[in-house]
Design a protein around this motif. Structure first.
Motif, short mmCIF file in Angstrom:
data_model
loop_
_atom_site.label_atom_id
_atom_site.label_comp_id
_atom_site.label_asym_id
_atom_site.label_seq_id
_atom_site.Cartn_x
_atom_site.Cartn_y
_atom_site.Cartn_z
N LEU A 26 49.16 39.10 46.50
CA LEU A 26 47.74 39.19 46.17
C LEU A 26 47.48 40.35 45.21
O LEU A 26 46.73 40.20 44.24
CB LEU A 26 46.91 39.35 47.45
N LYS A 27 48.07 41.50 45.47
CA LYS A 27 47.89 42.64 44.58
C LYS A 27 48.34 42.31 43.15
O LYS A 27 47.67 42.68 42.18
CB LYS A 27 48.65 43.86 45.10
N GLU A 28 49.46 41.62 43.04
CA GLU A 28 49.97 41.26 41.71
C GLU A 28 49.00 40.30 41.01
O GLU A 28 48.75 40.41 39.82
CB GLU A 28 51.37 40.65 41.81
N LYS A 29 48.45 39.37 41.77
CA LYS A 29 47.47 38.43 41.20
C LYS A 29 46.23 39.18 40.72
O LYS A 29 45.70 38.89 39.64
CB LYS A 29 47.10 37.40 42.27
N ILE A 30 45.79 40.17 41.50
CA ILE A 30 44.63 40.97 41.09
C ILE A 30 44.96 41.75 39.82
O ILE A 30 44.15 41.80 38.89
CB ILE A 30 44.20 41.92 42.23
N ARG A 31 46.14 42.36 39.76
CA ARG A 31 46.55 43.11 38.57
C ARG A 31 46.57 42.22 37.33
O ARG A 31 46.13 42.61 36.26
CB ARG A 31 47.94 43.71 38.77
N GLN A 32 47.10 41.01 37.48
CA GLN A 32 47.26 40.11 36.34
C GLN A 32 45.96 39.43 35.91
O GLN A 32 45.72 39.27 34.73
CB GLN A 32 48.29 39.03 36.66
N GLU A 33 45.15 39.03 36.88
CA GLU A 33 44.01 38.17 36.56
C GLU A 33 42.64 38.76 36.89
O GLU A 33 41.63 38.23 36.45
CB GLU A 33 44.16 36.82 37.25
N GLY A 34 42.59 39.83 37.68
CA GLY A 34 41.31 40.43 38.02
C GLY A 34 40.68 41.12 36.82
O GLY A 34 41.38 41.71 36.00
N ILE A 35 39.37 41.03 36.72
CA ILE A 35 38.63 41.67 35.63
C ILE A 35 37.61 42.61 36.26
O ILE A 35 36.79 42.19 37.09
CB ILE A 35 37.92 40.63 34.75
N VAL A 36 37.66 43.88 35.86
CA VAL A 36 36.73 44.87 36.38
C VAL A 36 35.45 44.81 35.55
O VAL A 36 35.49 44.95 34.33
CB VAL A 36 37.34 46.28 36.35
N LEU A 37 34.33 44.61 36.22
CA LEU A 37 33.02 44.58 35.57
C LEU A 37 32.25 45.85 35.92
O LEU A 37 32.63 46.58 36.84
CB LEU A 37 32.23 43.34 36.04
N ALA A 38 31.16 46.07 35.24
CA ALA A 38 30.32 47.24 35.50
C ALA A 38 29.79 47.20 36.93
O ALA A 38 29.64 46.14 37.53
CB ALA A 38 29.15 47.26 34.51
N GLY A 39 29.52 48.36 37.48
CA GLY A 39 28.91 48.47 38.80
C GLY A 39 29.87 48.27 39.95
O GLY A 39 29.45 47.92 41.05
N VAL A 60 32.28 45.97 40.33
CA VAL A 60 32.49 44.56 40.65
C VAL A 60 33.85 44.12 40.11
O VAL A 60 34.19 44.42 38.96
CB VAL A 60 31.37 43.68 40.06
N LEU A 61 34.62 43.43 40.93
CA LEU A 61 35.90 42.87 40.54
C LEU A 61 35.78 41.36 40.48
O LEU A 61 35.47 40.71 41.47
CB LEU A 61 37.00 43.26 41.54
N LYS A 62 36.03 40.80 39.30
CA LYS A 62 35.93 39.35 39.09
C LYS A 62 37.30 38.74 39.32
O LYS A 62 38.27 39.09 38.65
CB LYS A 62 35.45 39.08 37.67
N VAL A 63 37.38 37.83 40.29
CA VAL A 63 38.64 37.15 40.63
C VAL A 63 38.42 35.64 40.68
O VAL A 63 38.95 34.95 41.55
CB VAL A 63 39.24 37.69 41.95
N ASP A 64 37.68 35.15 39.72
CA ASP A 64 37.31 33.74 39.72
C ASP A 64 38.44 32.80 39.31
O ASP A 64 38.33 31.59 39.49
CB ASP A 64 36.08 33.49 38.87
N THR A 65 39.55 33.33 38.81
CA THR A 65 40.66 32.46 38.43
C THR A 65 41.51 32.02 39.62
O THR A 65 42.28 31.08 39.50
CB THR A 65 41.59 33.16 37.40
N PHE A 66 41.34 32.71 40.77
CA PHE A 66 42.16 32.33 41.93
C PHE A 66 41.44 32.34 43.26
O PHE A 66 41.97 31.84 44.24
CB PHE A 66 43.42 33.20 42.02
N LEU A 67 40.20 32.86 43.33
CA LEU A 67 39.53 32.96 44.64
C LEU A 67 38.08 32.51 44.64
O LEU A 67 37.67 31.78 45.52
CB LEU A 67 39.63 34.41 45.15
N ASN A 68 37.29 32.94 43.67
CA ASN A 68 35.84 32.73 43.74
C ASN A 68 35.29 31.56 42.94
O ASN A 68 34.09 31.32 42.98
CB ASN A 68 35.10 33.99 43.30
N HIS A 69 36.11 30.87 42.19
CA HIS A 69 35.63 29.71 41.45
C HIS A 69 36.74 28.66 41.39
O HIS A 69 36.62 27.59 41.91
CB HIS A 69 35.18 30.13 40.04
#
Length: 189
Positions: free
Chosen positions: A4-17, A19-28
């Motif tokens: 999971l950590k590796e997936k976050i490193r590779q695909e997570g996008i940090v947004l302002a405020g 917020v961590l965007k993880v829509d490529t594997f969890l939220n969309h």
């Protein structure tokens, strides 16, 4: 959970405020293989906790919760954010504030799916300020059931959620704990 950590490193996008965007594997879009691994991780963490049911809030918590339920051989129930025509009476209801959506929702669970004596494992996708988990815990308490633990996919440890849940006496297990999202970079605990 390193996968999971590796997936976050590779695909997570940090947004302002914060917020961590993880829509490529969890939220969309959902990575089913990763969800199965998360389900196994939750089953291992809570396998000896006497869990009888797993509960989450729609919608992003459903995939990891159903995989944990599958691995543990248990039913999974999710709190709905909108009442349907088929869900008008005999409901447990709580208000829950979403940090990411910046809005309050009324979540409901049919009384026929939670019973006195159930030991409920709450699973959620994110832990920020703890409001969703606390709302679900209040629903469990309304049913006369007990919270067996709270499983979190991604915890933002720099926010107050864990402290609030621990203060209430809940066991909290997170698969990935983030210490910081400063400068657009994910730093794990």
């Amino acid at each position: 959970m390193e996968l999971l950590k590796e997936k976050i490193r590779q695909e997570g996008i940090v947004l302002a405020g914060g917020v961590l965007k993880v829509d490529t594997f969890l939220n969309h879009q959902v990575d089913a293989g990763l969800m199965m691994e998360m389900g196994q991780a939750f089953a291992e963490l809570f396998g000896e906790a006497g869990v009888t049911k797993i509960m989450t809030v729609e919608s992003s918590g459903i995939a990891p919760a159903v995989m944990a339920a599958y691995r543990m051989g248990l039913p999974m129930v999710f709190a709905r954010k909108r009442k349907s025509l088929t869900m008008q009476t005999d409901l447990y209801t709580e208000k829950v504030y979403s940090y990411t959506k910046q809005e309050e929702s009324e979540v409901t669970v049919s009384k026929k799916f939670l019973e006195q004596g159930d030991r409920v494992l709450i699973i959620d996708d994110f832990l920020a300020n703890g409001e969703a988990a606390l709302g679900m815990a209040r629903i469990v308490q309304q049913a006369g059931a007990e919270v067996a633990g709270i499983g979190i996919v991604i915890e933002k440890s720099f926010q107050a959620g864990r402290g609030k849940l621990i203060e209430q006496g809940y066991r909290v297990e997170s698969l990935a704990r983030i210490a910081s999202l400063d400068d657009g970079k994910v730093t794990f605990v």
